[in-house]
Write a protein that holds these residues in place. Structure first.
Motif, PDB file in Angstrom:
ATOM      1  N   THR A   1       0.856  -1.180   0.000  1.00  0.00           N
ATOM      2  CA  THR A   1       0.000   0.000   0.000  1.00  0.00           C
ATOM      3  C   THR A   1       0.897   1.237   0.000  1.00  0.00           C
ATOM      4  O   THR A   1       2.116   1.130   0.171  1.00  0.00           O
ATOM      5  N   GLN A   2       0.300   2.413  -0.149  1.00  0.00           N
ATOM      6  CA  GLN A   2       1.090   3.647  -0.178  1.00  0.00           C
ATOM      7  C   GLN A   2       1.874   3.835   1.120  1.00  0.00           C
ATOM      8  O   GLN A   2       2.987   4.349   1.099  1.00  0.00           O
ATOM      9  N   LYS A   3       1.331   3.382   2.238  1.00  0.00           N
ATOM     10  CA  LYS A   3       2.036   3.504   3.520  1.00  0.00           C
ATOM     11  C   LYS A   3       3.298   2.649   3.555  1.00  0.00           C
ATOM     12  O   LYS A   3       4.181   2.875   4.375  1.00  0.00           O
ATOM     13  N   GLN A   4       3.393   1.648   2.666  1.00  0.00           N
ATOM     14  CA  GLN A   4       4.538   0.743   2.615  1.00  0.00           C
ATOM     15  C   GLN A   4       5.488   1.077   1.469  1.00  0.00           C
ATOM     16  O   GLN A   4       6.346   0.271   1.125  1.00  0.00           O
ATOM     17  N   LEU A   5       5.353   2.253   0.892  1.00  0.00           N
ATOM     18  CA  LEU A   5       6.159   2.641  -0.265  1.00  0.00           C
ATOM     19  C   LEU A   5       7.649   2.429  -0.025  1.00  0.00           C
ATOM     20  O   LEU A   5       8.353   1.887  -0.871  1.00  0.00           O
ATOM     21  N   ASN A   6       8.150   2.828   1.131  1.00  0.00           N
ATOM     22  CA  ASN A   6       9.588   2.711   1.401  1.00  0.00           C
ATOM     23  C   ASN A   6      10.073   1.266   1.300  1.00  0.00           C
ATOM     24  O   ASN A   6      11.192   1.017   0.872  1.00  0.00           O
ATOM     25  N   ASP A   7       9.226   0.300   1.686  1.00  0.00           N
ATOM     26  CA  ASP A   7       9.604  -1.109   1.595  1.00  0.00           C
ATOM     27  C   ASP A   7       9.684  -1.579   0.143  1.00  0.00           C
ATOM     28  O   ASP A   7      10.456  -2.471  -0.183  1.00  0.00           O
ATOM     29  N   LEU A   8       8.895  -0.992  -0.726  1.00  0.00           N
ATOM     30  CA  LEU A   8       8.862  -1.386  -2.134  1.00  0.00           C
ATOM     31  C   LEU A   8      10.061  -0.853  -2.908  1.00  0.00           C
ATOM     32  O   LEU A   8      10.438  -1.414  -3.926  1.00  0.00           O
ATOM     33  N   LEU A   9      10.689   0.181  -2.419  1.00  0.00           N
ATOM     34  CA  LEU A   9      11.747   0.862  -3.177  1.00  0.00           C
ATOM     35  C   LEU A   9      13.059   0.082  -3.271  1.00  0.00           C
ATOM     36  O   LEU A   9      14.036   0.599  -3.779  1.00  0.00           O
TER      37      LEU A   9
ATOM     38  N   PHE B   1      14.064  -1.707 -10.719  1.00  0.00           N
ATOM     39  CA  PHE B   1      13.335  -0.768 -11.576  1.00  0.00           C
ATOM     40  C   PHE B   1      12.104  -0.297 -10.815  1.00  0.00           C
ATOM     41  O   PHE B   1      11.391  -1.104 -10.224  1.00  0.00           O
ATOM     42  N   ILE B   2      11.853   0.991 -10.840  1.00  0.00           N
ATOM     43  CA  ILE B   2      10.650   1.555 -10.235  1.00  0.00           C
ATOM     44  C   ILE B   2       9.848   2.201 -11.361  1.00  0.00           C
ATOM     45  O   ILE B   2      10.349   3.074 -12.074  1.00  0.00           O
ATOM     46  N   VAL B   3       8.603   1.777 -11.517  1.00  0.00           N
ATOM     47  CA  VAL B   3       7.716   2.295 -12.552  1.00  0.00           C
ATOM     48  C   VAL B   3       6.532   2.952 -11.861  1.00  0.00           C
ATOM     49  O   VAL B   3       5.860   2.326 -11.037  1.00  0.00           O
ATOM     50  N   VAL B   4       6.261   4.214 -12.173  1.00  0.00           N
ATOM     51  CA  VAL B   4       5.129   4.920 -11.575  1.00  0.00           C
ATOM     52  C   VAL B   4       4.102   5.185 -12.665  1.00  0.00           C
ATOM     53  O   VAL B   4       4.390   5.884 -13.641  1.00  0.00           O
ATOM     54  N   THR B   5       2.912   4.612 -12.495  1.00  0.00           N
ATOM     55  CA  THR B   5       1.835   4.799 -13.462  1.00  0.00           C
ATOM     56  C   THR B   5       0.620   5.445 -12.809  1.00  0.00           C
ATOM     57  O   THR B   5      -0.492   5.308 -13.291  1.00  0.00           O
ATOM     58  N   LEU B   6       0.840   6.136 -11.713  1.00  0.00           N
ATOM     59  CA  LEU B   6      -0.256   6.751 -10.965  1.00  0.00           C
ATOM     60  C   LEU B   6      -0.766   8.016 -11.647  1.00  0.00           C
ATOM     61  O   LEU B   6       0.014   8.772 -12.220  1.00  0.00           O
TER      62      LEU B   6
ATOM     63  N   ASN C   1       3.877  14.871  -5.115  1.00  0.00           N
ATOM     64  CA  ASN C   1       5.048  14.881  -4.224  1.00  0.00           C
ATOM     65  C   ASN C   1       5.281  13.550  -3.513  1.00  0.00           C
ATOM     66  O   ASN C   1       5.928  13.514  -2.465  1.00  0.00           O
ATOM     67  N   MET C   2       4.756  12.456  -4.067  1.00  0.00           N
ATOM     68  CA  MET C   2       4.980  11.146  -3.471  1.00  0.00           C
ATOM     69  C   MET C   2       6.463  10.782  -3.525  1.00  0.00           C
ATOM     70  O   MET C   2       6.975  10.088  -2.648  1.00  0.00           O
TER      71      MET C   2
ATOM     72  N   GLU D   1      12.838   9.406  -1.063  1.00  0.00           N
ATOM     73  CA  GLU D   1      12.481   8.181  -1.774  1.00  0.00           C
ATOM     74  C   GLU D   1      13.576   7.765  -2.749  1.00  0.00           C
ATOM     75  O   GLU D   1      13.907   6.575  -2.851  1.00  0.00           O
ATOM     76  N   PHE D   2      14.167   8.722  -3.448  1.00  0.00           N
ATOM     77  CA  PHE D   2      15.248   8.386  -4.365  1.00  0.00           C
ATOM     78  C   PHE D   2      16.473   7.874  -3.615  1.00  0.00           C
ATOM     79  O   PHE D   2      17.171   6.987  -4.076  1.00  0.00           O
ATOM     80  N   GLU D   3      16.723   8.399  -2.420  1.00  0.00           N
ATOM     81  CA  GLU D   3      17.853   7.920  -1.613  1.00  0.00           C
ATOM     82  C   GLU D   3      17.620   6.505  -1.090  1.00  0.00           C
ATOM     83  O   GLU D   3      18.574   5.770  -0.835  1.00  0.00           O
ATOM     84  N   LEU D   4      16.350   6.094  -0.929  1.00  0.00           N
ATOM     85  CA  LEU D   4      16.043   4.749  -0.458  1.00  0.00           C
ATOM     86  C   LEU D   4      16.216   3.687  -1.560  1.00  0.00           C
ATOM     87  O   LEU D   4      16.311   2.499  -1.272  1.00  0.00           O
ATOM     88  N   MET D   5      16.266   4.117  -2.809  1.00  0.00           N
ATOM     89  CA  MET D   5      16.433   3.184  -3.917  1.00  0.00           C
ATOM     90  C   MET D   5      17.861   2.674  -3.977  1.00  0.00           C
ATOM     91  O   MET D   5      18.788   3.335  -3.500  1.00  0.00           O
TER      92      MET D   5
END
Length: 181
Positions: free
Chosen positions: A138-146, A150-155, A163-164, A169-173
């Motif tokens: 879920t959006q609350k778990q975004l940091n775990d997904l990073l 490859f990160i694809v954003v289709t939102l 500002n998601m 977020e880029f530093e967590l990748m």
């Protein structure tokens, strides 16, 4: 001058200039040809009880094909090789990444499925599972997904998604991660 849609109850498509006269219209339903509605006066439409529906999911094949084309182009350094071909310069472009057996995170997952033997992590508001997605967030778990390659954003761009992605977020990748935002 009366606009052709000023007496319409249903509008297929949307043009920015419609925003100016939507208050005086009889519209009850707007169907857009795209998935995104960030250009719509959503608060105004909600106040007028206008139903807005989108073409979400209609463009599954072209969007997923474009995503994979870009991933292949980035990992295979196609732009570098095209430039080298034009200048007849032939040297290794230091390719360090392939997409086979990597992990892809799709934020705003829909019907973009599994390919190339990749592990697919997805994110959607509800967290509801999806066929071909190995793990859903879920959006609350975004940091775990990073943690993906490859990160694809289709939102669609909405107040919730604006500002998601920022510096954090880029530093967590992974340092080697490629993002298609």
């Amino acid at each position: 001058m009366e606009r052709p849609y000023s007496r319409a109850e249903v509008i297929e498509g949307w043009q920015a200039e419609m925003s100016e006269s939507i208050d005086a219209s009889e519209v009850k339903w707007i169907q857009t040809w795209s998935a995104g509605v960030n250009a719509f006066p959503l608060e105004n439409l909600e106040q007028k009880d206008v139903q807005v529906t989108t073409a979400n999911g209609v463009h599954t094949y072209p969007i997923s094909e474009m995503i994979f084309a870009l991933m292949l182009a980035l990992t295979r350094k196609v732009d570098t090789y095209i430039k080298q071909q034009q200048t007849k310069t032939w040297h290794h472009a230091h390719m360090k990444q392939e997409i086979h057996e990597k992990t892809i995170g799709i934020i705003g997952v829909g019907k973009i499925g599994k390919a190339f033997g990749m592990t697919v992590l997805g994110m959607r508001h509800s967290g509801k599972s999806e066929e071909f997605v190995d793990e859903m967030f879920t959006q609350k778990q975004l940091n775990d997904l990073l943690r993906c390659d490859f990160i694809v954003v289709t939102l669609p761009l909405t107040p919730e998604t604006r500002n998601m992605f920022g510096k954090k977020e880029f530093e967590l990748m992974k340092p080697s991660a490629l993002s298609l935002i």
